[in-house]
Design a protein around this motif. Structure first.
Motif, PDB file in Angstrom:
ATOM      1  N   LEU A 273      -6.104   2.921  -5.104  1.00 40.80           N
ATOM      2  CA  LEU A 273      -7.509   3.464  -5.033  1.00 40.80           C
ATOM      3  C   LEU A 273      -8.183   4.026  -6.201  1.00 40.80           C
ATOM      4  O   LEU A 273      -9.328   4.080  -6.412  1.00 40.80           O
ATOM      5  CB  LEU A 273      -7.668   4.179  -3.748  1.00 40.80           C
ATOM      6  CG  LEU A 273      -7.302   3.870  -2.377  1.00 40.80           C
ATOM      7  CD1 LEU A 273      -7.160   4.634  -1.395  1.00 40.80           C
ATOM      8  CD2 LEU A 273      -8.429   2.547  -2.081  1.00 40.80           C
TER       9      LEU A 273
ATOM     10  N   PHE B 254       1.042  -1.059  -0.039  1.00 42.51           N
ATOM     11  CA  PHE B 254      -0.114   0.051  -0.015  1.00 42.51           C
ATOM     12  C   PHE B 254       0.940   1.243   0.057  1.00 42.51           C
ATOM     13  O   PHE B 254       0.346   2.171  -0.664  1.00 42.51           O
ATOM     14  CB  PHE B 254      -1.053  -0.037   1.057  1.00 42.51           C
ATOM     15  CG  PHE B 254      -1.993   0.692   1.076  1.00 42.51           C
ATOM     16  CD1 PHE B 254      -3.242   0.349   0.175  1.00 42.51           C
ATOM     17  CD2 PHE B 254      -2.474   2.154   1.508  1.00 42.51           C
ATOM     18  CE1 PHE B 254      -4.303   1.245   0.048  1.00 42.51           C
ATOM     19  CE2 PHE B 254      -3.331   2.906   1.325  1.00 42.51           C
ATOM     20  CZ  PHE B 254      -4.404   2.480   0.642  1.00 42.51           C
TER      21      PHE B 254
ATOM     22  N   LEU C  24       0.012   6.625   3.516  1.00 40.65           N
ATOM     23  CA  LEU C  24       0.066   7.842   2.433  1.00 40.65           C
ATOM     24  C   LEU C  24       0.432   8.993   2.998  1.00 40.65           C
ATOM     25  O   LEU C  24       1.209   9.733   2.284  1.00 40.65           O
ATOM     26  CB  LEU C  24      -1.457   7.791   1.718  1.00 40.65           C
ATOM     27  CG  LEU C  24      -1.759   6.296   1.113  1.00 40.65           C
ATOM     28  CD1 LEU C  24      -3.200   6.553   0.651  1.00 40.65           C
ATOM     29  CD2 LEU C  24      -0.868   5.982   0.121  1.00 40.65           C
TER      30      LEU C  24
ATOM     31  N   SER D  19      -7.730   0.772   7.663  1.00 41.57           N
ATOM     32  CA  SER D  19      -7.909   1.734   6.761  1.00 41.57           C
ATOM     33  C   SER D  19      -6.935   3.019   7.646  1.00 41.57           C
ATOM     34  O   SER D  19      -6.418   3.781   6.847  1.00 41.57           O
ATOM     35  CB  SER D  19      -9.067   2.247   6.574  1.00 41.57           C
ATOM     36  OG  SER D  19      -9.813   2.589   7.955  1.00 41.57           O
TER      37      SER D  19
ATOM     38  N   GLY E 169      -0.693   2.378  -2.913  1.00 39.10           N
ATOM     39  CA  GLY E 169      -2.127   2.533  -2.557  1.00 39.10           C
ATOM     40  C   GLY E 169      -2.770   3.580  -3.206  1.00 39.10           C
ATOM     41  O   GLY E 169      -3.894   3.360  -3.468  1.00 39.10           O
ATOM     42  N   GLU E 170      -2.163   4.677  -3.417  1.00 36.15           N
ATOM     43  CA  GLU E 170      -3.193   5.751  -4.027  1.00 36.15           C
ATOM     44  C   GLU E 170      -3.630   5.264  -5.467  1.00 36.15           C
ATOM     45  O   GLU E 170      -4.589   5.523  -5.810  1.00 36.15           O
ATOM     46  CB  GLU E 170      -2.387   6.990  -4.209  1.00 36.15           C
ATOM     47  CG  GLU E 170      -2.516   8.160  -2.887  1.00 36.15           C
ATOM     48  CD  GLU E 170      -1.915   9.463  -2.897  1.00 36.15           C
ATOM     49  OE1 GLU E 170      -2.586  10.303  -3.599  1.00 36.15           O
ATOM     50  OE2 GLU E 170      -0.989   9.556  -2.874  1.00 36.15           O
TER      51      GLU E 170
ATOM     52  N   LEU F 223      -3.296   2.349   6.757  1.00 39.15           N
ATOM     53  CA  LEU F 223      -3.077   2.557   5.344  1.00 39.15           C
ATOM     54  C   LEU F 223      -3.085   3.896   4.979  1.00 39.15           C
ATOM     55  O   LEU F 223      -2.107   4.359   4.364  1.00 39.15           O
ATOM     56  CB  LEU F 223      -3.895   1.717   4.659  1.00 39.15           C
ATOM     57  CG  LEU F 223      -3.740   0.043   4.751  1.00 39.15           C
ATOM     58  CD1 LEU F 223      -4.694  -0.540   3.848  1.00 39.15           C
ATOM     59  CD2 LEU F 223      -2.433  -0.366   4.412  1.00 39.15           C
ATOM     60  N   THR F 224      -4.028   4.753   5.291  1.00 41.53           N
ATOM     61  CA  THR F 224      -4.191   6.036   5.031  1.00 41.53           C
ATOM     62  C   THR F 224      -3.082   6.890   5.734  1.00 41.53           C
ATOM     63  O   THR F 224      -2.311   7.787   5.246  1.00 41.53           O
ATOM     64  CB  THR F 224      -5.585   6.677   5.509  1.00 41.53           C
ATOM     65  OG1 THR F 224      -5.665   6.554   6.846  1.00 41.53           O
ATOM     66  CG2 THR F 224      -6.621   6.355   4.568  1.00 41.53           C
TER      67      THR F 224
ATOM     68  N   VAL G 273      -8.821   8.542  -0.760  1.00 41.57           N
ATOM     69  CA  VAL G 273      -8.349   8.023   0.344  1.00 41.57           C
ATOM     70  C   VAL G 273      -9.534   8.252   1.532  1.00 41.57           C
ATOM     71  O   VAL G 273      -9.821   7.545   2.402  1.00 41.57           O
ATOM     72  CB  VAL G 273      -7.204   8.796   0.957  1.00 41.57           C
ATOM     73  CG1 VAL G 273      -6.693   8.410   2.296  1.00 41.57           C
ATOM     74  CG2 VAL G 273      -6.111   8.486  -0.193  1.00 41.57           C
TER      75      VAL G 273
END
Length: 191
Positions: free
Chosen positions: A65, A57, A125, A118, A61-62, A121-122, A72
């Motif tokens: 998504l 991720f 980012l 989440s 990740g971005e 993971l966020t 996000v």
């Protein structure tokens, strides 16, 4: 961020941020509950899968998504709802999820969304914009080593706390988890 040198201040910062977000110590009541339901926690598998999810991720990740049409914030809101439901189970002492529990717990719900959820993971980012990638990876690995140690010792922790201690912790951390879910929801909806 141009240099590939390891920066110990960045590693320490990332490690502490991820430690707070993952909050494996706060998850002890959930871990004990999962171990009781399933009979066994596969600590090695859960730790490795969570590590791989986080590193994957961090890099993709971005883009991932965007490919599936999510931002996000939407990802964080979905995670907050899952956290909310888990918190309600802890506080009320009921099972809202009626799925069959396997003989051991590793990937779902342990590696994801409990460890690499989440929020984690966020956060990765967000960290990517401030810290060098190699320092973030070291922070992830250090956290996963600690997570592995906690997962490996859930039986000892349960014995140490006792049934009453586990129940008290479950309710208290359920309320904390509920507050985290609400905060994550509010931060990503603008309410």
């Amino acid at each position: 961020m141009d240099s590939f040198d390891f920066n110990y201040n960045q590693i320490l910062s990332v490690t502490m941020i991820l430690f707070a977000i993952i909050d494996i110590l706060g998850s002890i009541p959930i871990l004990i509950s999962l171990r009781i339901k399933a009979g066994h926690i596969q600590s090695e598998k859960a730790s490795i899968v969570a590590l791989l999810i986080m590193i994957l991720f961090l890099y993709a990740g971005e883009a991932l998504l965007k490919i599936i049409g999510l931002d996000v914030s939407s990802f964080a809101i979905a995670g907050s709802i899952v956290i909310f439901i888990i918190a309600m189970e802890m506080i009320l002492g009921v099972n809202l999820f009626k799925e069959e529990v396997s003989e051991s717990v590793s990937i779902v719900p342990l590696a994801f969304p409990l460890i690499a959820g989440s929020g984690t993971l966020t956060t990765l980012l967000s960290l990517k914009s401030e810290y060098a990638t190699q320092n973030i990876i070291v922070g992830i690995v250090l956290n996963m080593l600690f997570v592995y140690i906690v997962l490996k010792n859930t039986v000892r922790l349960e014995r140490l706390l006792g049934k009453t201690g586990v129940n008290i912790l479950r309710k208290a951390f359920g309320i904390i988890l509920l507050a985290i879910a609400v905060k994550l929801f509010r931060a990503n909806t603008g309410l």
